[in-house]
Enzyme design. Structure first.
Site, PDB file in Angstrom:
ATOM      1  N   GLU A   1       0.817  -1.217   0.000  1.00 51.23           N
ATOM      2  CA  GLU A   1       0.000   0.000   0.000  1.00 51.23           C
ATOM      3  C   GLU A   1       0.856   1.276   0.000  1.00 51.23           C
ATOM      4  O   GLU A   1       0.511   2.255  -0.657  1.00 51.23           O
ATOM      5  CB  GLU A   1      -0.898  -0.018   1.245  1.00 51.23           C
ATOM      6  CG  GLU A   1      -2.017   1.002   1.199  1.00 51.23           C
ATOM      7  CD  GLU A   1      -2.953   0.789   2.373  1.00 51.23           C
ATOM      8  OE1 GLU A   1      -3.121   1.733   3.142  1.00 51.23           O
ATOM      9  OE2 GLU A   1      -3.492  -0.328   2.523  1.00 51.23           O
ATOM     10  N   ASP A   2       1.963   1.255   0.731  1.00 50.27           N
ATOM     11  CA  ASP A   2       2.707   2.504   0.974  1.00 50.27           C
ATOM     12  C   ASP A   2       4.041   2.619   0.235  1.00 50.27           C
ATOM     13  O   ASP A   2       4.709   3.640   0.338  1.00 50.27           O
ATOM     14  CB  ASP A   2       3.005   2.649   2.484  1.00 50.27           C
ATOM     15  CG  ASP A   2       1.723   2.803   3.292  1.00 50.27           C
ATOM     16  OD1 ASP A   2       0.685   3.110   2.686  1.00 50.27           O
ATOM     17  OD2 ASP A   2       1.763   2.608   4.514  1.00 50.27           O
TER      18      ASP A   2
END
Length: 736
Positions: A90-91
């Protein structure tokens, strides 16, 4: 700027990593520490240079989540690896394919379930609901995705201090709306309780702090009472050579607050502030007998309340919880809840789903949880509704308490609380549900909407001529029944909706309204339809006709949003580009920049200056202001966080706001006169209405009055409570 000691931080990271390995050591198999080290290194490299809002290195978070998985849920290596990697896709630049290449399909699937969906969402949909549905889809393959998510959410709640207030409300509301009930359903009681307490801390801090102070101030008296209560029991338990532990556990802050709110009573009147728990260490085959022996010992010394016996040993809860609960009268006239369970039952109650696998071979309780997981899987396979409908269905079906029902042959079925005979029919078989005309409950004829009670024995009656109708949806609660009824109705509805669509397009053309997506969104909002299909169906059935469409054309919503042909307001960000400033004498500041803009006060909670509030961007009515304690707040913040804007009252102005007060007391001559003179004469408050009922010397009154702010209201409540005969004064929500 704060100087960062990198060397010290690196030492702290290594210390946390070693602590994780030490905690996990008892469950590690050969080669496990190697894959955990690889996951830790991957996470370190991927999050290099990243920091949390608190200023800590980002790696602290995945390490903490992994530790929660081990210590508080009892998970193993796969979950530790997933926890360490859960934010990598996600990051950072890493992809799910990269995870699969380095850690295998199983880990990649869990990480994918934990990764938020990115991209543009359809107007009226909810990113939060879509993410929740995606995570649950992974649940049908691997339960660990939910357990790691709960550990992630718990750590986020524990570190919420560093977030801005509006984010605190959003995250806390999501937690109370979805994640705390999910933890409860999976049997993770301590995690559920901590999530609930933290929700209260961030949404009603004064109330939370007040209860904490009161619990602390009564601790010494409580401990003395517990000691004297258990003394005679200990002697008897020792005489029976039982291996036991007795704990006195205070109830959670949230459950105390909930009781105060539901029963409308102060802290001093909550009698069950704690529970006595007796935990026995015994063999699996002797568990039931040992628990009932302890029950017999407790009730020999203290009189039980017959209505408060709960036997979850003979019939465990659907989440696997097993315990015997009774409420007994102590020598000083105080009711005390006593929980009796074995060491195995206690571990399952604390660690829930993960603990079941440890005891699965010798525990019938695990099957309840397995059935629940299977129900979720069925629901996921059957469900073709929108994400918001799905979340609503999921909560309604799977977070309720359950009722236990018997078939004519004596087989036990578990259904959600509120289920009807028709739900039971669909639970047996779709065809039986679709042809159901009634039921025999305990040999008596009942209609299909009869609400089932614990212990009912049910026989379903069918007819080949029966078929489902729209009204059935009003009195079924299970997802299976709703889905099957909708499936039966769908074909007819599709035909009607197609006709409705043609009629709508024809009428819009006649009214010279462009048939654009924005028009259909506005039509949905105006006619209160959740989907376009529902809108067209209403037109097809004649519920919406040409006159209604003409009224829609002439309708000018009194909101603050400028009409732009190219811009559509769907969330807080687009709203802030479109706001219109109003006169500076307004008292509410809204948005990231704290602008003075137009708004409406929500009628569901009627906020007044001084209340903690947030703004919600509606489709047709601009910004609506809600109290953070509004009954609708958790759902709005959990499902539509992107449409929430900050709102804060500034210094007070001489505006007045309508508030409702409930007064209870003992009736006496002149009481009403004393109450009205404080309101009208002493504090110069205008009353809109007053209604008083008296019964056998007790009076109860509702007063609607205009106040300036919460300080003004609190002063008024304080003065009224001092009137002779008045027992209690409290604010209530009303619908104007």
């Amino acid at each position: 700027m704060i100087a960062i000691d990198v060397e010290e931080e690196n030492k702290e990271i290594i210390r946390k990593y070693r602590q994780l390995l030490r905690r996990a050591k008892p469950i590690l198999k050969e080669g496990d520490s190697k894959i955990i080290r690889k996951a830790f290194k991957t996470s370190m490299d991927a999050h290099q240079g990243m920091r949390r809002k608190s200023g800590e290195p980002y790696i602290f978070h995945p390490l903490a989540v992994a530790k929660i998985c081990v210590d508080e849920i009892g998970l193993g290596t796969t979950s530790i690896v997933a926890a360490l990697l859960h934010d990598v896709v996600e990051d950072t630049e890493w992809t799910t394919e990269d995870i699969e290449r380095d850690f295998g399909k199983k880990i990649a699937r869990i990480i994918d379930g934990l990764t938020k969906i990115s991209g543009v969402f359809e107007h009226g949909s909810s990113q939060q609901a879509e993410n929740f549905r995606k995570m649950l889809l992974t649940l049908s393959d691997d339960v660990r995705v939910i357990l790691v998510k709960l550990a992630d959410r718990l750590h986020n709640m524990r570190t919420l201090d560093s977030m801005p207030v509006n984010k605190q409300y959003k995250i806390a509301s999501e937690t109370i709306f979805l994640y705390a009930p999910l933890a409860h359903r999976l049997g993770l009681y301590s995690i559920k309780s901590e999530m609930e307490d933290l929700y209260l801390r961030y949404t009603e801090n004064e109330t939370y702090s007040g209860i904490i102070r009161k619990i602390a101030s009564t601790k010494e008296v409580r401990n003395r009472f517990i000691k004297s209560f258990i003394r005679p029991l200990q002697k008897e338990l020792n005489d029976h050579n039982l291996d036991y532990i007795i704990k006195g556990r205070p109830k959670s802050v949230y459950s105390i607050w909930n009781k105060m709110k539901k029963q409308n009573i102060p802290f001093d009147q909550v009698y069950d502030l704690f529970a006595i728990r007796i935990i026995i260490d015994t063999t699996p085959e002797n568990e039931k007998a040992a628990c009932w022996l302890v029950y017999s010992i407790v009730t020999d010394y203290y009189k039980p309340n017959p209505d408060r016996l709960r036997d979850w040993i003979s019939t465990p809860k659907a989440n696997g919880y097993e315990s015997l609960h009774t409420t007994v009268m102590a020598r000083n006239g105080q009711w005390v809840e006593v929980q009796i369970r074995t060491k195995r039952m206690d571990e399952i109650a604390e660690k829930g789903y993960a603990a079941h696998w440890k005891y699965k071979d010798n525990s019938h309780g695990a099957s309840g949880l397995d059935q629940w997981i299977n129900k979720v899987r069925d629901m996921l396979e059957q469900n073709d509704s929108s994400a918001l409908e799905f979340v609503d269905n999921f909560r309604g079906n799977l977070f309720n308490e359950e009722v236990f029902i018997f078939t004519p042959k004596g087989d036990l079925k578990t259904l959600p609380h509120g289920a009807t005979a028709l739900d039971f029919a669909f639970d047996i078989h779709t065809e039986i549900g679709a042809r159901c005309i009634g039921a025999k409950v305990n040999q008596k004829l009942v209609p299909i909407n009869y609400e089932l009670k614990n212990g009912d024995q049910v026989e379903i009656l069918t007819s080949s001529k029966q078929k489902p109708n729209e009204g059935w949806l009003r009195f079924v609660v299970t997802s299976k029944a709703k889905t099957k009824i909708k499936d039966e109705l769908k074909e007819d509805k599709k035909f009607i909706a197609e006709e409705g669509k043609e009629i709508t397009l024809r009428k819009l053309k006649h009214l010279k309204i462009e048939a654009s997506r924005e028009t259909f969104d506005r039509l949905r909002a105006y006619f209160n339809a959740n989907t376009q299909f529902e809108l067209f169906f209403k037109v097809g059935t004649g519920e919406i006709d040409f006159k209604d469409l003409k009224r829609f054309k002439d309708f000018k919503p009194s909101n603050t949003i400028k009409s732009h042909s190219n811009n559509k307001v769907s969330d807080a960000k687009s709203f802030e580009k479109e706001i219109v400033k109003v006169k500076e004498s307004d008292v509410l500041l809204i948005g990231e920049d704290m602008d003075v803009i137009d708004y409406k006060l929500a009628k569901c909670c009627n906020p007044i200056p001084g209340d903690n509030v947030f703004g919600f961007v509606t489709v047709n009515e601009g910004i609506k202001i809600h109290r953070t304690t509004c009954p609708n707040a958790p759902e709005l913040l959990a499902n539509h966080g992107h449409r929430v804007v900050k709102a804060k009252w500034t210094s007070q102005h001489a505006s007045s706001f309508l508030a409702g007060l409930k007064i209870i007391g003992t009736d006496r001559v002149g009481l009403i006169n004393d109450v009205s003179s404080i309101i009208s004469d002493e504090l110069k408050v205008n009353m809109r209405s007053m209604s008083i009922d008296t019964d056998s010397g007790i009076f109860s009154g509702d007063i609607m009055l205009y106040v300036i702010d919460t300080v003004h209201l609190d002063l008024l409540i304080h003065k009224l409570e001092k009137v002779e005969g008045v027992v209690k004064v409290s604010r209530f929500d009303y619908n104007d």
